[in-house]
Write a protein that holds these residues in place. Structure first.
Motif, PDB file in Angstrom:
ATOM      1  N   LYS A 207      -2.123 -11.658   1.765  1.00 44.95           N
ATOM      2  CA  LYS A 207      -3.206 -10.716   2.040  1.00 44.95           C
ATOM      3  C   LYS A 207      -3.721 -10.825   3.474  1.00 44.95           C
ATOM      4  O   LYS A 207      -3.900  -9.802   4.137  1.00 44.95           O
ATOM      5  CB  LYS A 207      -4.352 -10.910   1.048  1.00 44.95           C
ATOM      6  CG  LYS A 207      -5.412  -9.827   1.133  1.00 44.95           C
ATOM      7  CD  LYS A 207      -6.445 -10.019   0.034  1.00 44.95           C
ATOM      8  CE  LYS A 207      -7.453  -8.911  -0.010  1.00 44.95           C
ATOM      9  NZ  LYS A 207      -8.168  -8.648   1.212  1.00 44.95           N
ATOM     10  N   ALA A 208      -3.930 -12.028   3.969  1.00 44.69           N
ATOM     11  CA  ALA A 208      -4.450 -12.193   5.332  1.00 44.69           C
ATOM     12  C   ALA A 208      -3.478 -11.590   6.358  1.00 44.69           C
ATOM     13  O   ALA A 208      -3.908 -10.920   7.298  1.00 44.69           O
ATOM     14  CB  ALA A 208      -4.710 -13.665   5.635  1.00 44.69           C
ATOM     15  N   ASP A 209      -2.184 -11.812   6.165  1.00 43.08           N
ATOM     16  CA  ASP A 209      -1.190 -11.258   7.085  1.00 43.08           C
ATOM     17  C   ASP A 209      -1.136  -9.737   6.984  1.00 43.08           C
ATOM     18  O   ASP A 209      -1.067  -9.045   8.000  1.00 43.08           O
ATOM     19  CB  ASP A 209       0.198 -11.834   6.790  1.00 43.08           C
ATOM     20  CG  ASP A 209       0.302 -13.305   7.173  1.00 43.08           C
ATOM     21  OD1 ASP A 209      -0.400 -13.735   8.106  1.00 43.08           O
ATOM     22  OD2 ASP A 209       1.085 -14.017   6.531  1.00 43.08           O
ATOM     23  N   ILE A 210      -1.148  -9.219   5.756  1.00 43.67           N
ATOM     24  CA  ILE A 210      -1.118  -7.767   5.557  1.00 43.67           C
ATOM     25  C   ILE A 210      -2.351  -7.131   6.193  1.00 43.67           C
ATOM     26  O   ILE A 210      -2.238  -6.139   6.911  1.00 43.67           O
ATOM     27  CB  ILE A 210      -1.027  -7.414   4.054  1.00 43.67           C
ATOM     28  CG1 ILE A 210       0.326  -7.864   3.490  1.00 43.67           C
ATOM     29  CG2 ILE A 210      -1.252  -5.924   3.831  1.00 43.67           C
ATOM     30  CD1 ILE A 210       0.420  -7.792   1.972  1.00 43.67           C
ATOM     31  N   ASP A 211      -3.510  -7.724   5.949  1.00 42.46           N
ATOM     32  CA  ASP A 211      -4.754  -7.191   6.506  1.00 42.46           C
ATOM     33  C   ASP A 211      -4.716  -7.180   8.032  1.00 42.46           C
ATOM     34  O   ASP A 211      -5.143  -6.213   8.669  1.00 42.46           O
ATOM     35  CB  ASP A 211      -5.952  -8.008   6.029  1.00 42.46           C
ATOM     36  CG  ASP A 211      -6.265  -7.810   4.551  1.00 42.46           C
ATOM     37  OD1 ASP A 211      -5.642  -6.943   3.910  1.00 42.46           O
ATOM     38  OD2 ASP A 211      -7.138  -8.546   4.046  1.00 42.46           O
ATOM     39  N   ARG A 212      -4.193  -8.247   8.619  1.00 44.67           N
ATOM     40  CA  ARG A 212      -4.116  -8.338  10.083  1.00 44.67           C
ATOM     41  C   ARG A 212      -3.163  -7.277  10.637  1.00 44.67           C
ATOM     42  O   ARG A 212      -3.508  -6.554  11.575  1.00 44.67           O
ATOM     43  CB  ARG A 212      -3.646  -9.735  10.493  1.00 44.67           C
ATOM     44  CG  ARG A 212      -3.474  -9.922  11.989  1.00 44.67           C
ATOM     45  CD  ARG A 212      -2.980 -11.316  12.340  1.00 44.67           C
ATOM     46  NE  ARG A 212      -1.864 -11.778  11.537  1.00 44.67           N
ATOM     47  CZ  ARG A 212      -0.588 -11.408  11.711  1.00 44.67           C
ATOM     48  NH1 ARG A 212      -0.271 -10.528  12.638  1.00 44.67           N
ATOM     49  NH2 ARG A 212       0.365 -11.897  10.925  1.00 44.67           N
ATOM     50  N   ILE A 213      -1.987  -7.173  10.042  1.00 44.15           N
ATOM     51  CA  ILE A 213      -0.971  -6.230  10.529  1.00 44.15           C
ATOM     52  C   ILE A 213      -1.441  -4.785  10.380  1.00 44.15           C
ATOM     53  O   ILE A 213      -1.253  -3.959  11.275  1.00 44.15           O
ATOM     54  CB  ILE A 213       0.360  -6.450   9.789  1.00 44.15           C
ATOM     55  CG1 ILE A 213       0.958  -7.800  10.212  1.00 44.15           C
ATOM     56  CG2 ILE A 213       1.350  -5.313  10.053  1.00 44.15           C
ATOM     57  CD1 ILE A 213       2.076  -8.288   9.296  1.00 44.15           C
ATOM     58  N   LEU A 214      -2.061  -4.480   9.235  1.00 44.69           N
ATOM     59  CA  LEU A 214      -2.488  -3.107   8.962  1.00 44.69           C
ATOM     60  C   LEU A 214      -3.911  -2.822   9.434  1.00 44.69           C
ATOM     61  O   LEU A 214      -4.435  -1.737   9.221  1.00 44.69           O
ATOM     62  CB  LEU A 214      -2.367  -2.800   7.470  1.00 44.69           C
ATOM     63  CG  LEU A 214      -0.955  -2.869   6.888  1.00 44.69           C
ATOM     64  CD1 LEU A 214      -0.967  -2.520   5.415  1.00 44.69           C
ATOM     65  CD2 LEU A 214       0.016  -1.976   7.649  1.00 44.69           C
ATOM     66  N   LYS A 215      -4.529  -3.832  10.064  1.00 40.18           N
ATOM     67  CA  LYS A 215      -5.896  -3.694  10.577  1.00 40.18           C
ATOM     68  C   LYS A 215      -6.876  -3.281   9.471  1.00 40.18           C
ATOM     69  O   LYS A 215      -7.655  -2.347   9.629  1.00 40.18           O
ATOM     70  CB  LYS A 215      -5.932  -2.718  11.751  1.00 40.18           C
ATOM     71  CG  LYS A 215      -5.087  -3.176  12.925  1.00 40.18           C
ATOM     72  CD  LYS A 215      -5.017  -2.102  13.992  1.00 40.18           C
ATOM     73  CE  LYS A 215      -4.217  -2.540  15.190  1.00 40.18           C
ATOM     74  NZ  LYS A 215      -2.788  -2.643  14.973  1.00 40.18           N
ATOM     75  N   ILE A 216      -6.778  -4.016   8.370  1.00 42.37           N
ATOM     76  CA  ILE A 216      -7.683  -3.802   7.233  1.00 42.37           C
ATOM     77  C   ILE A 216      -8.791  -4.844   7.345  1.00 42.37           C
ATOM     78  O   ILE A 216      -8.518  -6.030   7.459  1.00 42.37           O
ATOM     79  CB  ILE A 216      -6.951  -3.988   5.886  1.00 42.37           C
ATOM     80  CG1 ILE A 216      -5.872  -2.909   5.722  1.00 42.37           C
ATOM     81  CG2 ILE A 216      -7.944  -3.962   4.725  1.00 42.37           C
ATOM     82  CD1 ILE A 216      -4.963  -3.124   4.519  1.00 42.37           C
ATOM     83  N   SER A 217     -10.038  -4.385   7.318  1.00 42.89           N
ATOM     84  CA  SER A 217     -11.151  -5.318   7.330  1.00 42.89           C
ATOM     85  C   SER A 217     -11.995  -5.078   6.089  1.00 42.89           C
ATOM     86  O   SER A 217     -12.078  -3.977   5.583  1.00 42.89           O
ATOM     87  CB  SER A 217     -11.992  -5.154   8.592  1.00 42.89           C
ATOM     88  OG  SER A 217     -12.505  -3.840   8.669  1.00 42.89           O
TER      89      SER A 217
END
Length: 64
Positions: free
Chosen positions: A53-63
């Motif tokens: 999740k942390a990697d996906i959020d970072r890559i997709l710019k999800i906050s």
């Protein structure tokens, strides 16, 4: 997505961000080191994706 499946809220968010960024499931999968089927399982809600999740959020710019 198969008929009858709703997908998780997180999966829906990931799918929307992929579309917004013009990125494919395969590209995301390669960036986090998993297979495309795993990304598909996150989108359909079969997997939580919590481990990545942390990697996906970072890559997709999800906050949150």
């Amino acid at each position: 997505m198969r008929a009858g499946r709703k997908g998780s809220d997180y999966g829906k968010l990931v799918k929307k961000r992929l579309i917004d960024l013009g990125m494919t499931q395969a590209e995301l999968a390669e960036m986090i080191g998993v297979g495309r089927p795993y990304i598909c399982r996150i989108l359909t809600g079969d997997r939580s994706g919590e481990k990545y999740k942390a990697d996906i959020d970072r890559i997709l710019k999800i906050s949150e």
